[in-house]
Design a protein around this motif. Structure first.
Motif, PDB file in Angstrom:
ATOM      1  N   PRO A  88     -13.906 -33.726   3.266  1.00 45.35           N
ATOM      2  CA  PRO A  88     -14.784 -33.123   4.276  1.00 45.35           C
ATOM      3  C   PRO A  88     -14.146 -31.942   5.004  1.00 45.35           C
ATOM      4  CG  PRO A  88     -14.932 -35.490   4.408  1.00 45.35           C
ATOM      5  CD  PRO A  88     -13.821 -35.174   3.443  1.00 45.35           C
ATOM      6  N   GLU A  91     -14.669 -28.935   2.619  1.00 45.08           N
ATOM      7  CA  GLU A  91     -16.037 -28.553   2.299  1.00 45.08           C
ATOM      8  C   GLU A  91     -16.834 -28.058   3.498  1.00 45.08           C
ATOM      9  OE1 GLU A  91     -17.589 -28.488  -0.738  1.00 45.08           O
ATOM     10  OE2 GLU A  91     -15.646 -28.874  -1.608  1.00 45.08           O
ATOM     11  N   THR A  92     -16.315 -28.195   4.686  1.00 43.68           N
ATOM     12  CA  THR A  92     -17.069 -27.796   5.872  1.00 43.68           C
ATOM     13  C   THR A  92     -16.335 -26.688   6.607  1.00 43.68           C
ATOM     14  OG1 THR A  92     -15.990 -29.517   7.174  1.00 43.68           O
ATOM     15  CG2 THR A  92     -18.107 -30.069   6.178  1.00 43.68           C
ATOM     16  N   SER A  93     -17.072 -26.012   7.482  1.00 44.18           N
ATOM     17  CA  SER A  93     -16.463 -24.885   8.192  1.00 44.18           C
ATOM     18  C   SER A  93     -16.301 -25.131   9.686  1.00 44.18           C
ATOM     19  CB  SER A  93     -17.306 -23.622   7.974  1.00 44.18           C
ATOM     20  OG  SER A  93     -18.636 -23.853   8.379  1.00 44.18           O
ATOM     21  N   THR A  94     -16.940 -26.162  10.222  1.00 42.90           N
ATOM     22  CA  THR A  94     -16.808 -26.452  11.653  1.00 42.90           C
ATOM     23  C   THR A  94     -16.300 -27.884  11.842  1.00 42.90           C
ATOM     24  OG1 THR A  94     -19.059 -27.307  11.923  1.00 42.90           O
ATOM     25  CG2 THR A  94     -18.754 -24.914  12.166  1.00 42.90           C
ATOM     26  N   HIS A  96     -17.406 -30.109  13.876  1.00 44.58           N
ATOM     27  CA  HIS A  96     -18.551 -31.023  13.987  1.00 44.58           C
ATOM     28  C   HIS A  96     -19.058 -31.429  12.604  1.00 44.58           C
ATOM     29  CE1 HIS A  96     -22.779 -32.177  14.497  1.00 44.58           C
ATOM     30  NE2 HIS A  96     -22.334 -32.754  15.597  1.00 44.58           N
ATOM     31  N   ASP A  97     -19.184 -30.460  11.706  1.00 47.82           N
ATOM     32  CA  ASP A  97     -19.644 -30.764  10.347  1.00 47.82           C
ATOM     33  C   ASP A  97     -18.640 -31.651   9.612  1.00 47.82           C
ATOM     34  OD1 ASP A  97     -21.896 -29.250  10.759  1.00 47.82           O
ATOM     35  OD2 ASP A  97     -21.140 -27.487   9.686  1.00 47.82           O
ATOM     36  N   ALA A  98     -17.354 -31.396   9.818  1.00 49.97           N
ATOM     37  CA  ALA A  98     -16.321 -32.209   9.160  1.00 49.97           C
ATOM     38  C   ALA A  98     -16.380 -33.654   9.637  1.00 49.97           C
ATOM     39  CB  ALA A  98     -14.935 -31.617   9.433  1.00 49.97           C
ATOM     40  N   ALA A 100     -19.014 -35.198  10.944  1.00 52.09           N
ATOM     41  CA  ALA A 100     -20.260 -35.808  10.481  1.00 52.09           C
ATOM     42  C   ALA A 100     -20.162 -36.202   9.016  1.00 52.09           C
ATOM     43  CB  ALA A 100     -21.426 -34.836  10.694  1.00 52.09           C
ATOM     44  N   TRP A 101     -19.581 -35.312   8.202  1.00 49.74           N
ATOM     45  CA  TRP A 101     -19.482 -35.624   6.784  1.00 49.74           C
ATOM     46  C   TRP A 101     -18.453 -36.720   6.534  1.00 49.74           C
ATOM     47  CZ3 TRP A 101     -17.187 -32.814   2.098  1.00 49.74           C
ATOM     48  CH2 TRP A 101     -17.820 -33.269   0.945  1.00 49.74           C
TER      49      TRP A 101
END
Length: 167
Positions: A88, A91-94, A96-98, A100-101
């Motif tokens: 994660p 694959e993520t840029s923020t 918060h996204d990391a 969540a994933w």
């Protein structure tokens, strides 16, 4: 499964203990090795192939190969657990996204891992054989191996960024 292969309950318990020990050690050592050789695809595909070899030995051979397959499965699965927590971040840029994933990956993974013994039990009850459930695990391992080729890493993303700005 070990009892179905002719091992006593004591040896089946020892096989589970060996698997758990090897998995714990691998989940500690493989990320350390990853810091030395930071090619995540190499490690991800390597752990998947080790797990695949362990499953093939478990399915198609007996006797001493049970112990070899137990160690191989412990190494493979022990290496894949840290990757499930690192992907994660790639694959993520923020943040918060990391987060969540990572929540999705870990919760889904634990639910899936909790259902596998039940599914294996149902397949065994229907077929009176562990070969079918083992083949299912083999197919899942092949699917994981196929997906590992499609995963981007930070190194690939940085290379794409550098090459796009060179023009």
């Amino acid at each position: 499964m070990a009892e179905a292969m002719g091992l006593s309950k004591v040896y089946a318990g020892i096989a589970v203990t060996v698997f758990t020990f090897v998995q714990m050690v691998s989940s500690f050592l493989i990320p350390i090795a990853l810091n030395g050789y930071n090619r995540r695809h190499f490690w991800l595909i390597g752990c998947s192939l080790i797990m695949l070899m362990g499953l093939i030995l478990l399915i198609f051979s007996h006797g001493i190969n049970l112990w070899v397959s137990t160690v191989l499965l412990g190494i493979g699965l022990g290496g894949l657990l840290p990757f499930s927590m690192m992907l994660p971040l790639d694959e993520t840029s923020t943040p918060h996204d990391a987060i969540a994933w990572m929540y999705l990956v870990l919760s889904g993974g634990y639910i899936f891992a909790g259902c596998i013994p039940t599914i294996i039990g149902w397949v065994y009850d229907i077929s009176n054989n562990y070969k079918f459930s083992s083949m299912g695990l083999l197919m899942l391992c092949l699917l994981l191996l196929a997906f590992s080729f499609s995963i981007r890493t930070k190194q690939k993303q940085e290379d794409q960024f550098i090459h796009s700005h060179d023009r």
